[in-house]
Design a protein around this motif. Sequence first.
Motif, PDB file in Angstrom:
ATOM      1  N   CYS A   5      -7.009  53.662  37.417  1.00  0.00           N
ATOM      2  CA  CYS A   5      -7.941  53.973  36.335  1.00  0.00           C
ATOM      3  C   CYS A   5      -9.352  53.614  36.785  1.00  0.00           C
ATOM      4  CB  CYS A   5      -7.567  53.183  35.085  1.00  0.00           C
ATOM      5  SG  CYS A   5      -8.713  53.418  33.715  1.00  0.00           S
ATOM      6  N   GLU A   6     -10.295  54.539  36.584  1.00  0.00           N
ATOM      7  CA  GLU A   6     -11.655  54.323  37.047  1.00  0.00           C
ATOM      8  C   GLU A   6     -12.446  53.398  36.135  1.00  0.00           C
ATOM      9  OE1 GLU A   6     -13.376  58.179  37.573  1.00  0.00           O
ATOM     10  OE2 GLU A   6     -12.095  58.653  39.267  1.00  0.00           O
ATOM     11  N   LEU A   7     -11.991  53.166  34.913  1.00  0.00           N
ATOM     12  CA  LEU A   7     -12.729  52.299  33.986  1.00  0.00           C
ATOM     13  C   LEU A   7     -12.142  50.897  33.871  1.00  0.00           C
ATOM     14  CD1 LEU A   7     -13.659  54.672  31.037  1.00  0.00           C
ATOM     15  CD2 LEU A   7     -15.035  53.978  32.979  1.00  0.00           C
ATOM     16  N   THR A   8     -10.814  50.772  33.983  1.00  0.00           N
ATOM     17  CA  THR A   8     -10.197  49.459  33.804  1.00  0.00           C
ATOM     18  C   THR A   8      -9.623  48.893  35.097  1.00  0.00           C
ATOM     19  OG1 THR A   8      -8.062  50.421  33.217  1.00  0.00           O
ATOM     20  CG2 THR A   8      -9.585  49.942  31.417  1.00  0.00           C
ATOM     21  N   GLY A   9      -9.451  49.727  36.118  1.00  0.00           N
ATOM     22  CA  GLY A   9      -8.884  49.254  37.379  1.00  0.00           C
ATOM     23  C   GLY A   9      -7.375  49.120  37.359  1.00  0.00           C
ATOM     24  N   LYS A  10      -6.720  49.611  36.311  1.00  0.00           N
ATOM     25  CA  LYS A  10      -5.264  49.532  36.249  1.00  0.00           C
ATOM     26  C   LYS A  10      -4.659  50.378  37.350  1.00  0.00           C
ATOM     27  CE  LYS A  10      -4.455  48.620  31.411  1.00  0.00           C
ATOM     28  NZ  LYS A  10      -3.497  48.826  30.351  1.00  0.00           N
ATOM     29  N   LYS A  11      -3.583  49.873  37.981  1.00  0.00           N
ATOM     30  CA  LYS A  11      -2.906  50.615  39.029  1.00  0.00           C
ATOM     31  C   LYS A  11      -1.407  50.340  38.957  1.00  0.00           C
ATOM     32  CE  LYS A  11      -4.295  47.033  42.246  1.00  0.00           C
ATOM     33  NZ  LYS A  11      -5.027  46.754  43.471  1.00  0.00           N
ATOM     34  N   ALA A  12      -0.661  50.927  39.884  1.00  0.00           N
ATOM     35  CA  ALA A  12       0.797  50.819  39.856  1.00  0.00           C
ATOM     36  C   ALA A  12       1.238  49.378  40.084  1.00  0.00           C
ATOM     37  CB  ALA A  12       1.410  51.726  40.906  1.00  0.00           C
ATOM     38  N   MET A  13       2.313  48.999  39.387  1.00  0.00           N
ATOM     39  CA  MET A  13       2.931  47.697  39.581  1.00  0.00           C
ATOM     40  C   MET A  13       4.287  47.909  40.223  1.00  0.00           C
ATOM     41  SD  MET A  13       2.048  45.751  35.961  1.00  0.00           S
ATOM     42  CE  MET A  13       3.742  45.814  35.559  1.00  0.00           C
ATOM     43  N   VAL A  14       4.829  46.873  40.857  1.00  0.00           N
ATOM     44  CA  VAL A  14       6.120  46.961  41.514  1.00  0.00           C
ATOM     45  C   VAL A  14       7.119  46.132  40.734  1.00  0.00           C
ATOM     46  CG1 VAL A  14       7.388  46.494  43.644  1.00  0.00           C
ATOM     47  CG2 VAL A  14       5.038  47.299  43.748  1.00  0.00           C
ATOM     48  N   GLY A  15       8.331  46.684  40.581  1.00  0.00           N
ATOM     49  CA  GLY A  15       9.389  45.975  39.876  1.00  0.00           C
ATOM     50  C   GLY A  15      10.743  46.407  40.389  1.00  0.00           C
ATOM     51  N   ASN A  16      11.751  46.198  39.581  1.00  0.00           N
ATOM     52  CA  ASN A  16      13.117  46.518  39.976  1.00  0.00           C
ATOM     53  C   ASN A  16      13.765  47.482  38.993  1.00  0.00           C
ATOM     54  OD1 ASN A  16      13.492  44.832  42.291  1.00  0.00           O
ATOM     55  ND2 ASN A  16      13.571  43.068  40.922  1.00  0.00           N
ATOM     56  N   THR A  53      -4.584  55.693  29.361  1.00  0.00           N
ATOM     57  CA  THR A  53      -4.607  55.988  27.934  1.00  0.00           C
ATOM     58  C   THR A  53      -5.133  54.800  27.138  1.00  0.00           C
ATOM     59  OG1 THR A  53      -2.270  55.398  27.836  1.00  0.00           O
ATOM     60  CG2 THR A  53      -2.803  57.722  28.037  1.00  0.00           C
ATOM     61  N   SER A  54      -4.936  53.593  27.638  1.00  0.00           N
ATOM     62  CA  SER A  54      -5.513  52.436  26.942  1.00  0.00           C
ATOM     63  C   SER A  54      -7.036  52.440  27.064  1.00  0.00           C
ATOM     64  CB  SER A  54      -4.934  51.137  27.498  1.00  0.00           C
ATOM     65  OG  SER A  54      -5.258  50.984  28.856  1.00  0.00           O
ATOM     66  N   ALA A  55      -7.565  52.930  28.188  1.00  0.00           N
ATOM     67  CA  ALA A  55      -9.018  53.051  28.339  1.00  0.00           C
ATOM     68  C   ALA A  55      -9.558  54.123  27.398  1.00  0.00           C
ATOM     69  CB  ALA A  55      -9.380  53.381  29.783  1.00  0.00           C
ATOM     70  N   ILE A  64     -18.316  56.100  25.121  1.00  0.00           N
ATOM     71  CA  ILE A  64     -18.244  56.315  26.564  1.00  0.00           C
ATOM     72  C   ILE A  64     -19.358  55.578  27.302  1.00  0.00           C
ATOM     73  CG2 ILE A  64     -19.458  58.530  26.397  1.00  0.00           C
ATOM     74  CD1 ILE A  64     -16.735  57.615  28.969  1.00  0.00           C
ATOM     75  N   SER A  65     -20.545  55.537  26.740  1.00  0.00           N
ATOM     76  CA  SER A  65     -21.671  54.882  27.416  1.00  0.00           C
ATOM     77  C   SER A  65     -21.412  53.395  27.596  1.00  0.00           C
ATOM     78  CB  SER A  65     -22.961  55.099  26.647  1.00  0.00           C
ATOM     79  OG  SER A  65     -23.236  56.466  26.524  1.00  0.00           O
ATOM     80  N   ALA A  66     -20.921  52.741  26.552  1.00  0.00           N
ATOM     81  CA  ALA A  66     -20.629  51.309  26.634  1.00  0.00           C
ATOM     82  C   ALA A  66     -19.463  51.040  27.581  1.00  0.00           C
ATOM     83  CB  ALA A  66     -20.315  50.762  25.245  1.00  0.00           C
ATOM     84  N   ALA A  67     -18.472  51.924  27.585  1.00  0.00           N
ATOM     85  CA  ALA A  67     -17.319  51.746  28.463  1.00  0.00           C
ATOM     86  C   ALA A  67     -17.725  51.890  29.925  1.00  0.00           C
ATOM     87  CB  ALA A  67     -16.231  52.749  28.107  1.00  0.00           C
ATOM     88  N   PHE A  76     -15.668  48.355  38.744  1.00  0.00           N
ATOM     89  CA  PHE A  76     -14.639  49.387  38.851  1.00  0.00           C
ATOM     90  C   PHE A  76     -15.233  50.762  39.097  1.00  0.00           C
ATOM     91  CE2 PHE A  76     -12.281  46.371  35.949  1.00  0.00           C
ATOM     92  CZ  PHE A  76     -11.498  45.850  36.963  1.00  0.00           C
ATOM     93  N   LEU A  77     -16.420  51.018  38.580  1.00  0.00           N
ATOM     94  CA  LEU A  77     -17.055  52.330  38.691  1.00  0.00           C
ATOM     95  C   LEU A  77     -18.290  52.198  39.570  1.00  0.00           C
ATOM     96  CD1 LEU A  77     -16.502  55.143  37.502  1.00  0.00           C
ATOM     97  CD2 LEU A  77     -18.151  54.624  35.737  1.00  0.00           C
ATOM     98  N   LYS A  78     -18.329  52.996  40.633  1.00  0.00           N
ATOM     99  CA  LYS A  78     -19.420  52.873  41.602  1.00  0.00           C
ATOM    100  C   LYS A  78     -20.551  53.861  41.347  1.00  0.00           C
ATOM    101  CE  LYS A  78     -16.973  50.058  44.333  1.00  0.00           C
ATOM    102  NZ  LYS A  78     -16.027  49.496  43.425  1.00  0.00           N
TER     103      LYS A  78
END
Length: 79
Positions: A5-16, A53-55, A64-67, A76-78
Amino acid sequence: MSRVCELTGKKAMVGNNVSHAMNKTKRTFDANLIKKRFYIPEEDKWVTLKVSTSALKTINKIGISAAIKDAKSKGFLKK
């Protein structure tokens, strides 16, 4: 491009994966991402972002401007 996610930095997690017999195999939990266009009235332009979707819920709440400003301050956003 990675699924981040470009706004929150969320990415894939690893599990079982856990079977009924309690056998465990590795798997990934991907972030729930969508590609969405947003209009920024201050800059009078459209931007396309890959956001979770949470973002999206956060954007609906604070705008959007504040986010984008918050994401830039967290690094997170360059753009």
